[in-house]
Every structure is written in C-alpha cells, then in structure tokens.
Design a protein around this motif. Structure first.
Motif, PDB file in Angstrom:
ATOM      1  N   ASP A 191      43.734  63.400   4.295  1.00 17.73           N
ATOM      2  CA  ASP A 191      43.423  62.088   4.873  1.00 17.73           C
ATOM      3  C   ASP A 191      44.143  61.949   6.211  1.00 17.73           C
ATOM      4  N   PRO A 192      43.578  61.174   7.139  1.00 18.88           N
ATOM      5  CA  PRO A 192      44.327  60.903   8.370  1.00 18.88           C
ATOM      6  C   PRO A 192      45.503  59.959   8.090  1.00 18.88           C
ATOM      7  N   GLN A 193      46.552  60.110   8.885  1.00 13.88           N
ATOM      8  CA  GLN A 193      47.716  59.230   8.773  1.00 13.88           C
ATOM      9  C   GLN A 193      47.311  57.794   9.146  1.00 13.88           C
ATOM     10  N   PHE A 194      47.909  56.818   8.471  1.00 20.05           N
ATOM     11  CA  PHE A 194      47.568  55.418   8.764  1.00 20.05           C
ATOM     12  C   PHE A 194      47.806  55.058  10.231  1.00 20.05           C
ATOM     13  N   ASP A 195      48.893  55.591  10.828  1.00 21.55           N
ATOM     14  CA  ASP A 195      49.188  55.292  12.235  1.00 21.55           C
ATOM     15  C   ASP A 195      48.090  55.773  13.177  1.00 21.55           C
ATOM     16  N   PHE A 232      48.323  64.101   7.745  1.00 23.29           N
ATOM     17  CA  PHE A 232      48.878  62.870   7.164  1.00 23.29           C
ATOM     18  C   PHE A 232      50.343  62.627   7.524  1.00 23.29           C
TER      19      PHE A 232
END
Lengths: 374, 374
Positions: free
Chosen positions: B21-25, B356
C-alpha cells in the motif's frame, strides 16, 4: 463536437417519457459540493487508501443510523456492505453465487437491464407471473416443481416497470419458500424511499436472518446515479462469502472516496432533505400524469403508482412497439412492455416515467401520445 | 472501538515491509480537495447523472493528452475506457471473455491477488517461467502445445513481485504469438510511471492494433487507491464488446463523479506533479533499501529495481514462510514467495516493498530482518 459525458441522449424538442433517469435539476450539486468541502478539509485522508473490504465502517454506521428509523427495524452496520450501485452488486453476486447455465427466477415483467447483467453471466432466466400484489406465490411454487433456481431477483416495492408493491404476507411466504427450497432472494429495493401515498412494507432487509436474503439498495435514485454508490444488507453467513472475494481482496472496498463524501451528506441531514424534496416533486408529477392519462387516453388501464418512477399502462389491442414508432414522429417516447418480458409478452403494455420531466412537459408528452394513438 | 476504514492493519511498532500500500503521507488530500472544489463549484452537474458507458469523454480526452507524451505514441480518448481500477477491470474482462473451466496463463511469479480474482471466475491458471527480461517466450510457445488459454495476464513493467521488466523484443514476440494463436494479452501496467533509473519500453497500449491486447492501468499508485479509478486501452473491436455489457447498460459508466474530479487533477497539472514527487521519494527509498540489504543481508540475491515498489529477494536455502514467522517475533513483515507462485514454488524468495515506510523505517526493518535470519 462535444464529447459524451452522459449515458442517455434525447434530441432537442423530444419528450421521452420512457426514460428512467432523474432530471438534471434534481441532481443536488450544491449538497455534494458542501459535503466534499466538509470531508476533504479535515486532516484525515484514510479514505484515499485501500479501503476495508466491507466498506468504510463510519460510512456504514451513518447509513445504518439513517436506515433504522425509516425501515422500522434496527439495522446494524455489520449487516451492510458497500457496493458500486445495484448493477455492480448484482454483477458481483452473479460471479460469486452462480455459474453459466444456472437457472434464476425473475418477475414478469422485470427490469430489462438487470436481465442483461444475468445474460452476461450465462444464466437461464425463468419468469414468474405477478399481479397487483407482486409476485404470485403459487406460481413460484409451480415453477419450483420444474426448476432449481440459484436465486430469485425481485423488485418488491414500486416495481419497475409495473409500479406494484409486494404484499407483506407474500414477502413472508416467499422467504419461507426460499429457505425450504434453498435458493437466495436478491431484493432490489431501489424505490423504497420514494413513497407518495402508501407506506410500503418493510424491505427484505427485515428477513436477512433467514440466511437466504440479500437486500440491495442504491443512492442513484435518492442522491445521484453518477456517484456509483449503493449498499447491500445481508446475514453474516452470506456476508462472509461476499467480503472475501478476490476483487475486494485485491482492490479493497468499493468507492471509499465517494463513501466518505456521502457520509457527510448523511451526517449533516442532507440526504433526508433531498429525499423529502424528491418525494414532494414526484408526488405532484404522479398526480399530473394520472390526470393527463385519464383525460387524454381514456382507454388506458393502469394503477396510479403509490411510489417510485413508473406508470405501467395497458392499452388493450395495441402493439406498443408500433405505437413507439408512431410516437417518435410526434416527438414523444415510451418503453414498450415487451422489453420487460422474459418471454416476448406484454405487447399491449408500455412504461412511462415521471422522473425526467416536470409537470408541463408531462402534460405535453401525454397530449402527443394521444395524437400517436389515434 | 474505532470502526474500520482501511483494508490493511499493522500493529503499532510493527514494520511490515511486505505491504504494497502507499504510505498515508503520500496520499494527496489537498490536491483532491482543490480538484473537488474546482469541479463542484462549476454549474455543470452532468457527472451526477448516469454516465456514458465508456466513461466521460472530457475525462478520457484529458487522460489521453496526459498519456500521449509519456507513452511516446499518440493515445486517443476513443481507445480509453474508464474502470473502477485494475481489479475491477480484470473482473469485468473475466466475466466478458471467459467461462469457468477456461485456462489462462500468468507469469511465475505473479501478483497473488489477481490470482484470487481468476479463481472466483473458476479459471484454470497455468504459469509461465520468467527471467530478468520477463516472460520467457520459448516457455510460452511450449505451454501453447498443451493449452489453449483465453488470455495471458502479464505485469510487463517493474513486475509485482519480481521488479523485472519485459524487454521490448519479447513484447513484440508475445503479441505476435497471441495473434497467431488467438488469445488475449491483459497487460497490467500499474507501475509504468514509477520509473527511477530506467525508461521502460512502451506499454502494451502500443500494440492494441493487433486486436489482441488490452492494456490496464490505474490511479491507485499515482494518485490514491481509495478513488477506485483506472482505465484500459484497447482496439475498437474489443472496446465494442466491453462497452455493450449489461452492467454498464444498467448502471452507466464507472465512477463519473470521481472521474470528473480527477479530470481537474489532470488538467491543472496536479497529476504530473504528484508523480514527480512519488518518483523522487521512491528513488531515495530504493537506494536506502538496496544499501541496507547489501550491508545487513549479504547473502541475499536480488536485482535492484529500476522502478515500482518491490525488491524480490532470494536467500538460497531459506524457507521464507518460516522466516516470516520468525520475523514476526522481531516485529517485521515480508511476503513469502510461495504466495506469488501458481505451483507452490519460490519458497526461498520473499517480497519487500518501499511503498509504505520512509527511509529510517526501511533501515530499521532490514536490521530486524537480519536478526530474524541469523
């Protein structure tokens, strides 16, 4: 040349009373603008991530709170699963619960575009007779002597196209039959909230403890079709199979971004207000179409709908497809009954809708229809 | 207890280097807020209506203008179809082009969650060997002596999990073979734009005139997965079958609302800037993980990826599933190779991701992994 944005194109000056799309004036842009502003100006960006397979829990909780008082029984967010609309939900359920060659049951008449989804999955469709109280249970029992369906697809309330509502007694009967005979009921409850002169029976969500019922609903008719957002309600035993399917495991839940915005629409009371507005507008239009039909097409047989979008009109002796052709020359449209039949029947019926035109246009459309008939 | 919004849950303090998943930032909330503001404050509300089956023409035109210079060949909006992401696209294509029991080909290794979608459609999966230049054409030819696949599913660029890129020469070969033998190529080009040290060959969109290629892509890795928005590119002869399917006829095109907002992201240059930022961040992380692996796991064999998310690591003689179990006690995660195999192989391989975690966490994760190995 302008590029195509919308699905349905109606030539200028033409009044297509067959169209079941909502009118553009009824699509609440400002409501969605405010909701997007509300949701996207907070610091939480988790709805941009791969979402929980069942759908955002906060969205489902808001939806459950909205549904419970209106359905008249408690709805838990754990029973709700977010879909990309009823069409997407039906498509997913066909993938998970059927294989090509399987038999399914539908009502006669039924929503013709659902029939196309079933055709893509190679399903054999058997239709069951309906009357003013919806699907006839005895006919269902007869059909079960010959067929073993995977599911029954039914539009229980303000049906498309007939406008009829399945009685509470028959709902209970049909659920019992489904349990006994081991098939699912897929209930398309799209018009449940668009009730004008009758409070409909509880939706099939009331029967999910039978473990044979999946109740499908959508924001298409109570907010906007372009959102591609809906939900289904079912028992944990069926939910387990749905949420563990491959397409969700890979892509995460359906439409987290749109869910987050619609959550704001619900929480701020915007959905309730929008439904109130739609019910008010459509109630008036039903009265107008009712009067116009009685005045201009006195031979037409129909039941005034208590809710939903549609008048289902019978003109004994007429070929509705031929009428459609003549009507086109008078710049008015209708949907011939044969399109809603799984057995090429219903040829002297046609469907008219109150969803796309205001009262003046409805009157003008019926006058044009009168000219097409005579 | 907080309700569930996101799909992947990682315990506090745990570093799951397996997660893709991509990092939230890196999920651009402000960019989407500005785009929503731009689109929803105009008077046009047509994207709230049932949308054109192929997807909004203006959105597809903006996307075609974006793709053409980056792909290095002209892309027409007429070749583009809007999907709800690659998973949704694959699911739709399985419904339209296969039936249960059909055979399909995938790479060995391949993306394990795509394999789950194929399983839901009852497909028999045959895997074809790959090397540093991707799928081995000779192995494909051998497999065709035994099997007649409906399609080949392939991730040609910065592959998941191997990171390898299919050479241009092999792309042309494989397309020729598909034409000769009458199967489709479904190319998953999800990492095409995340290139750091290599300009990849043209995507399979360059081969659509063969009439045997469907190129799939998504905004999940270049904008946000929660949008559930992607596209496919194909020839008119295949497009015809896709756009006329039942689920689109009923519900209209996929995600008109989100398409309209992302159109603004593209037209204002926001997508380009976002990709530039991602490439900059991920390039650095690749270098960090590369150095850390060389320093802390000197026995590890791997090719430094030129793009995408993944390091595909071979530790000869190790059982990666057992390593995963030990690694958990050291608070670090990985994805064992066996999950990417269609034949229970690749047991001494595992996948690590740079998507991530930032550089410090990647270093700490690799140090923990070292402790788990020794």
């Amino acid at each position: 040349m302008p590029l195509q944005t919308i699905q349905t194109h109606i030539p200028a000056g033409f009044i297509d009373l067959g169209v079941g799309d909502p009118q553009f004036d009824l699509l609440p842009l400002q409501l969605l603008r405010d909701a997007a502003q509300d949701r996207l100006s907070q610091s939480d960006n988790s709805f941009l991530q791969y979402g929980a397979e069942q759908g955002d829990g906060y969205f489902r909780a808001a939806l459950a709170d909205f549904l419970s008082p209106r359905y008249g029984f408690p709805v838990s967010y754990e029973e709700l699963f977010v879909t990309s609309g009823i069409s997407g939900g039906l498509d997913l359920l066909c993938t998970l619960f059927t294989k090509p060659g399987d038999t399914i049951f539908v009502e006669e008449p039924s929503y013709f575009l659902a029939l196309r989804i079933f055709a893509d999955h190679g399903l054999r469709v058997v239709s069951i007779r309906t009357d003013e109280n919806g699907l006839v249970s005895e006919e269902l029992i007869e059909a079960l002597k010959i067929h073993r369906p995977k599911f029954l697809y039914i539009i229980p309330t303000f049906q498309n196209p007939s406008g009829h509502t399945l009685s509470e007694e028959r709902r209970a009967q049909i659920v019992s039959i489904a349990q006994e005979r081991g098939f699912l009921i897929l209930a398309d409850e799209v018009y449940q909230f668009l009730s004008y002169t009758l409070i409909p029976p509880k939706p099939f969500g009331a029967y999910i403890n039978s473990e044979h019922v999946i109740s499908l609903n959508t924001f298409s008719k109570i907010l906007a079709p372009g959102l591609r957002l809906g939900w289904l309600q079912t028992h944990a035993s069926l939910m387990q199979k749905i949420v563990s399917c491959g397409v969700l495991d890979s892509g995460g839940g359906m439409n987290p971004f749109t869910s987050a915005i619609v959550r704001s629409v619900i929480e701020t009371g915007g959905l309730e207000k929008n439904i109130d507005r739609l019910v008010s507008v459509f109630s008036t239009r039903v009265n107008v179409m009712d009067e116009c039909l009685r005045q201009h097409l006195p031979d037409a047989r129909f039941t005034t709908p208590h809710g939903g979008y549609f008048f289902w009109v019978n003109l004994p002796g007429i070929d509705a497809q031929a009428l459609q052709t003549r009507a086109r020359t008078h710049q008015v449209g209708l949907r011939p009954g044969i399109r809603f039949s799984s057995q090429n029947g219903l040829q002297d019926y046609f469907r008219l809708s109150i969803s796309f035109y205001d009262s003046d246009q409805i009157e003008e459309g019926i006058i044009r229809l009168k000219r097409s008939v005579s």
